[in-house]
Design a protein around this motif. Structure first.
Motif, PDB file in Angstrom:
ATOM      1  N   LEU A  96      30.675  88.442  68.432  1.00 46.49           N
ATOM      2  CA  LEU A  96      32.146  88.526  67.435  1.00 46.49           C
ATOM      3  C   LEU A  96      33.076  87.549  67.870  1.00 46.49           C
ATOM      4  O   LEU A  96      33.830  86.764  67.522  1.00 46.49           O
ATOM      5  N   LYS A  97      33.339  88.069  69.351  1.00 46.47           N
ATOM      6  CA  LYS A  97      34.381  87.435  70.190  1.00 46.47           C
ATOM      7  C   LYS A  97      34.222  85.793  70.210  1.00 46.47           C
ATOM      8  O   LYS A  97      35.367  85.037  70.172  1.00 46.47           O
ATOM      9  N   LYS A  98      33.051  85.619  70.277  1.00 47.98           N
ATOM     10  CA  LYS A  98      32.654  83.926  70.708  1.00 47.98           C
ATOM     11  C   LYS A  98      32.790  83.306  69.062  1.00 47.98           C
ATOM     12  O   LYS A  98      33.301  82.253  69.038  1.00 47.98           O
ATOM     13  N   LEU A  99      32.462  84.085  68.032  1.00 49.23           N
ATOM     14  CA  LEU A  99      32.360  83.518  66.946  1.00 49.23           C
ATOM     15  C   LEU A  99      33.818  83.331  66.203  1.00 49.23           C
ATOM     16  O   LEU A  99      33.784  82.439  65.269  1.00 49.23           O
ATOM     17  N   LEU A 100      34.403  84.270  66.598  1.00 50.95           N
ATOM     18  CA  LEU A 100      35.942  84.314  65.925  1.00 50.95           C
ATOM     19  C   LEU A 100      37.137  83.980  67.030  1.00 50.95           C
ATOM     20  O   LEU A 100      38.205  84.299  66.671  1.00 50.95           O
ATOM     21  N   GLU A 101      36.558  83.255  67.847  1.00 43.13           N
ATOM     22  CA  GLU A 101      37.425  82.614  68.776  1.00 43.13           C
ATOM     23  C   GLU A 101      38.449  81.588  67.877  1.00 43.13           C
ATOM     24  O   GLU A 101      38.126  80.682  67.238  1.00 43.13           O
ATOM     25  N   PRO A 102      39.806  81.833  68.102  1.00 46.32           N
ATOM     26  CA  PRO A 102      41.012  80.983  67.315  1.00 46.32           C
ATOM     27  C   PRO A 102      40.639  79.554  67.593  1.00 46.32           C
ATOM     28  O   PRO A 102      40.990  78.779  66.317  1.00 46.32           O
ATOM     29  N   ASP A 103      40.589  79.285  68.629  1.00 44.87           N
ATOM     30  CA  ASP A 103      40.704  77.666  68.951  1.00 44.87           C
ATOM     31  C   ASP A 103      39.382  77.058  68.725  1.00 44.87           C
ATOM     32  O   ASP A 103      38.231  77.576  69.270  1.00 44.87           O
ATOM     33  N   PRO A 104      39.290  76.189  67.673  1.00 47.77           N
ATOM     34  CA  PRO A 104      37.940  75.639  66.936  1.00 47.77           C
ATOM     35  C   PRO A 104      37.097  75.105  68.425  1.00 47.77           C
ATOM     36  O   PRO A 104      35.799  74.962  68.463  1.00 47.77           O
ATOM     37  N   ILE A 105      37.695  74.323  69.304  1.00 46.29           N
ATOM     38  CA  ILE A 105      37.177  73.609  70.217  1.00 46.29           C
ATOM     39  C   ILE A 105      36.457  74.565  71.350  1.00 46.29           C
ATOM     40  O   ILE A 105      35.309  74.387  71.506  1.00 46.29           O
ATOM     41  N   LYS A 106      37.174  75.796  71.721  1.00 48.77           N
ATOM     42  CA  LYS A 106      36.565  76.683  72.589  1.00 48.77           C
ATOM     43  C   LYS A 106      35.571  77.494  71.606  1.00 48.77           C
ATOM     44  O   LYS A 106      34.487  77.621  72.335  1.00 48.77           O
ATOM     45  N   ARG A 107      35.796  77.793  70.402  1.00 47.27           N
ATOM     46  CA  ARG A 107      34.501  78.319  69.540  1.00 47.27           C
ATOM     47  C   ARG A 107      33.239  77.578  69.664  1.00 47.27           C
ATOM     48  O   ARG A 107      32.421  78.144  69.952  1.00 47.27           O
ATOM     49  N   CYS A 108      33.361  76.230  69.646  1.00 45.98           N
ATOM     50  CA  CYS A 108      32.050  75.285  69.926  1.00 45.98           C
ATOM     51  C   CYS A 108      31.650  75.402  71.131  1.00 45.98           C
ATOM     52  O   CYS A 108      30.400  75.433  71.321  1.00 45.98           O
ATOM     53  N   GLN A 109      32.457  75.260  72.049  1.00 41.28           N
ATOM     54  CA  GLN A 109      32.033  75.437  73.710  1.00 41.28           C
ATOM     55  C   GLN A 109      31.148  76.588  74.004  1.00 41.28           C
ATOM     56  O   GLN A 109      30.396  76.673  74.786  1.00 41.28           O
ATOM     57  N   ASN A 110      31.502  77.968  73.047  1.00 45.56           N
ATOM     58  CA  ASN A 110      30.939  78.998  73.393  1.00 45.56           C
ATOM     59  C   ASN A 110      29.368  78.864  73.133  1.00 45.56           C
ATOM     60  O   ASN A 110      28.512  79.919  73.548  1.00 45.56           O
ATOM     61  N   PHE A 111      29.063  77.939  72.369  1.00 42.73           N
ATOM     62  CA  PHE A 111      27.613  77.726  71.905  1.00 42.73           C
ATOM     63  C   PHE A 111      27.132  76.421  72.228  1.00 42.73           C
ATOM     64  O   PHE A 111      26.382  75.732  71.651  1.00 42.73           O
ATOM     65  N   LYS A 112      27.472  75.822  73.357  1.00 39.11           N
ATOM     66  CA  LYS A 112      27.049  74.512  73.936  1.00 39.11           C
ATOM     67  C   LYS A 112      25.910  74.755  74.979  1.00 39.11           C
ATOM     68  O   LYS A 112      26.101  75.450  75.883  1.00 39.11           O
ATOM     69  N   ASN A 113      24.853  74.016  74.642  1.00 32.50           N
ATOM     70  CA  ASN A 113      23.833  73.998  75.636  1.00 32.50           C
ATOM     71  C   ASN A 113      22.913  72.507  75.343  1.00 32.50           C
ATOM     72  O   ASN A 113      22.010  72.779  74.305  1.00 32.50           O
ATOM     73  N   GLY A 114      23.036  71.783  76.056  1.00 34.71           N
ATOM     74  CA  GLY A 114      22.017  70.561  75.952  1.00 34.71           C
ATOM     75  C   GLY A 114      21.945  70.144  74.623  1.00 34.71           C
ATOM     76  O   GLY A 114      22.931  69.873  73.788  1.00 34.71           O
ATOM     77  N   SER A 115      20.612  69.715  74.299  1.00 39.10           N
ATOM     78  CA  SER A 115      20.303  69.389  72.964  1.00 39.10           C
ATOM     79  C   SER A 115      20.069  70.262  71.757  1.00 39.10           C
ATOM     80  O   SER A 115      20.065  69.774  70.733  1.00 39.10           O
ATOM     81  N   SER A 116      20.346  71.582  72.094  1.00 43.72           N
ATOM     82  CA  SER A 116      20.256  72.564  70.857  1.00 43.72           C
ATOM     83  C   SER A 116      21.434  72.573  70.005  1.00 43.72           C
ATOM     84  O   SER A 116      22.615  72.138  70.606  1.00 43.72           O
ATOM     85  N   THR A 117      21.352  72.642  68.775  1.00 41.03           N
ATOM     86  CA  THR A 117      22.495  72.893  67.721  1.00 41.03           C
ATOM     87  C   THR A 117      23.196  74.033  68.107  1.00 41.03           C
ATOM     88  O   THR A 117      22.786  75.074  68.756  1.00 41.03           O
ATOM     89  N   LYS A 118      24.486  74.192  67.655  1.00 38.61           N
ATOM     90  CA  LYS A 118      25.304  75.286  67.672  1.00 38.61           C
ATOM     91  C   LYS A 118      24.701  76.478  67.305  1.00 38.61           C
ATOM     92  O   LYS A 118      24.687  77.774  67.848  1.00 38.61           O
TER      93      LYS A 118
END
Length: 113
Positions: free
Chosen positions: A66-88
């Motif tokens: 929940l903390k990762k999904l509801l991160e207020p900063d949209p850029i940080k929110r996407c960075q929480n789910f960053k990993n090579g070629s996998s989609t968010k």
């Protein structure tokens, strides 16, 4: 405002919050009230932790997701789910919360009771 992966992650977080807690993230009588009262604009990194229902949630994996999904900063929110070629969204499904199907079903059953 254009749709983006960041918006999708936020929306998933709102639904996930409701599933885990049994409560709406924003309490209003009408959807328009959320915008009028600036609930979303006032959301910050402490907003989630201040909620009693979140603090009392026993599922640590659910809280972390929940903390990762509801991160207020949209850029940080996407960075929480960053990993090579996998989609968010693929990365959301690879989160520790979903790592063991049996545990997921047990967690969901606890919310229903």
């Amino acid at each position: 405002m254009q749709a983006s992966v960041s918006h999708d992650l936020w929306s998933l977080g709102v639904v996930f919050y409701h599933l885990l807690t049994g409560q709406s993230l924003f309490h209003t009588d009408h959807n328009d009230d959320i915008v009028k009262k600036n609930h979303i604009l006032q959301w910050n990194s402490n907003s989630l932790s201040r909620r009693k229902v979140f603090r009392e949630l026993q599922d640590d994996y659910g809280k972390k997701l929940l903390k990762k999904l509801l991160e207020p900063d949209p850029i940080k929110r996407c960075q929480n789910f960053k990993n090579g070629s996998s989609t968010k969204m693929e990365m959301v499904l690879k989160d520790a919360y979903f790592s063991d199907t049996t545990k997921v079903l047990d967690r969901i059953a606890k919310v229903d009771t």
